[in-house]
Design a protein around this motif. Structure first.
Motif, PDB file in Angstrom:
ATOM      1  N   HIS A 129       5.777   5.977   4.433  1.00 19.20           N
ATOM      2  CA  HIS A 129       6.520   5.615   3.225  1.00 19.20           C
ATOM      3  C   HIS A 129       7.674   6.588   3.087  1.00 19.20           C
ATOM      4  CE1 HIS A 129       3.264   2.931   1.740  1.00 19.20           C
ATOM      5  NE2 HIS A 129       2.511   3.763   2.428  1.00 19.20           N
ATOM      6  N   HIS A 142      12.790   2.899  -1.785  1.00 18.31           N
ATOM      7  CA  HIS A 142      11.458   3.058  -1.198  1.00 18.31           C
ATOM      8  C   HIS A 142      11.429   2.206   0.060  1.00 18.31           C
ATOM      9  CE1 HIS A 142       6.792   2.688  -1.895  1.00 18.31           C
ATOM     10  NE2 HIS A 142       7.095   2.904  -0.647  1.00 18.31           N
ATOM     11  N   HIS A 144      10.287   1.529   4.413  1.00 18.25           N
ATOM     12  CA  HIS A 144       9.190   1.639   5.372  1.00 18.25           C
ATOM     13  C   HIS A 144       9.735   1.622   6.789  1.00 18.25           C
ATOM     14  CE1 HIS A 144       7.199   0.150   1.639  1.00 18.25           C
ATOM     15  NE2 HIS A 144       6.544   1.248   1.912  1.00 18.25           N
ATOM     16  N   LEU A 245       1.913  -3.868  -1.202  1.00 14.85           N
ATOM     17  CA  LEU A 245       1.341  -2.742  -0.472  1.00 14.85           C
ATOM     18  C   LEU A 245      -0.079  -2.426  -0.958  1.00 14.85           C
ATOM     19  CD1 LEU A 245       4.468  -0.424  -0.445  1.00 14.85           C
ATOM     20  CD2 LEU A 245       3.727  -2.005   1.337  1.00 14.85           C
TER      21      LEU A 245
HETATM   22 CU    CU Z   1       5.803   2.750   0.663  1.00 20.88          CU
END
Ligand code: CU
Length: 309
Positions: A129, A142, A144, A245
């Protein structure tokens, strides 16, 4: 669930369990504390809030990868304040980005022998993350990243405006013996140009984003683990929240001043249609809360300024 890749409790978990009750509970925050503490108490009810001052800074708040499906963990320090912790170093391949132009962030996590780490546990559906924010707490992202077989992570990244930015890598390493270490490391990225910092918005418990009204109830206080309950409304009433998630919401709190990183997770199910977190803050001051939530497959982020007296 992917969270459950974690196997038996590792050493740090056992150590946490051993020190329970014995040490100062000037706790930071807990993951999923609600499963252990049914009430609004100081969080002394479970091993996850034990504080071991010998833990490397930045590791303890991120033990959510170390216990099967439990998201346990709490710590004495925020994560992300250091490029190196618990024997792992965040090594970006580039740190300079041109303002507003699509770029690529590439980095490795290296062990004490400076070898790139390639074994990561999947935590909250992802092995890595990455949080990025400008140092004035604007521009939150945010992301990935994905990893090449040599351990180099990469992710497309656009930093919109000039200034110093902070990147946090939040991950759990799997050692050769199967032991897991959860760490959040942080590093500065830079965007050359004239930096126009924005003041932190006034504290508020309600905000709007993308047509949603998001509000929370709860009063975080130093040294106590308190519930924080978020409600998301659309035009016609409560918005139909979807799991994202593996959870109904993801909450990151960043501390003004040093950008200390707190990552909090909610209870596994909605409570009266709301997303409930348990939060323990490390000290008084101002924090910026970032709540990621998903409705109709789209992820939105609501932001709040929180003042802890
Ligand atoms: Cu994340």
């Amino acid at each position: 669930m992917p969270d459950q890749v974690s196997a038996a409790p590792d050493r740090s978990t056992l150590r946490l369990a051993l020190v329970v009750g014995g040490l100062v509970l000037s706790v930071l925050l807990g993951f999923g504390l609600g499963r252990l503490n049914a009430g609004t108490t100081t969080g002394a009810g479970g091993p996850s809030v034990a504080v071991d001052h010998t833990d490397p800074p930045g590791t303890a708040p991120h033990n959510h990868g170390t216990v099967t499906g439990n998201d346990q963990g709490a710590g004495v320090e925020p994560g992300g304040l250091s490029v190196s912790s618990a024997g792992y170093t965040l090594a970006p391949l580039t740190t300079e980005f041109p303002a507003g132009r699509p770029g690529q962030l590439r980095f490795q996590v290296r062990d004490v022998q400076r070898r790139p780490v390639t074994r990561f546990a999947v935590v909250h559906d992802k092995p890595m993350h990455l949080i990025v924010v400008r140092r004035d707490l604007t521009g939150y992202q945010h992301l990935h990243p994905s990893m090449a077989s040599d351990g180099t992570w990469s992710v497309p990244l656009t930093l919109t405006e000039a200034g110093a930015w902070r990147a946090y890598a939040d991950f759990t390493v799997v050692a050769d013996n199967g032991g897991q270490t959860a760490v959040t490391l942080g590093v500065d990225l830079v965007v050359p140009g004239g930096y126009q910092p924005r003041p932190l918005p006034e504290p508020a418990t309600s905000t709007t984003v993308d047509g949603f009204t998001v509000g929370y109830q709860g009063e975080p206080q130093v040294g106590a683990t308190v519930p924080l309950t978020f409600r998301v409304d659309a035009a016609g009433g409560a918005a139909p929240l979807e799991r994202y998630l593996g959870a109904y919401g993801h909450l990151v709190a960043l501390r003004e001043g040093d950008l200390g990183y707190l990552h909090v997770h909610p209870e596994p199910e909605l409570v009266d249609g709301q997303v409930k977190f348990w939060l323990t803050v490390p000290g008084s001051g101002r924090y910026r809360l970032f709540l990621d939530f998903r409705v109709k497959t789209e992820v939105h982020t609501a932001e709040f300024t929180l003042t802890v007296p």
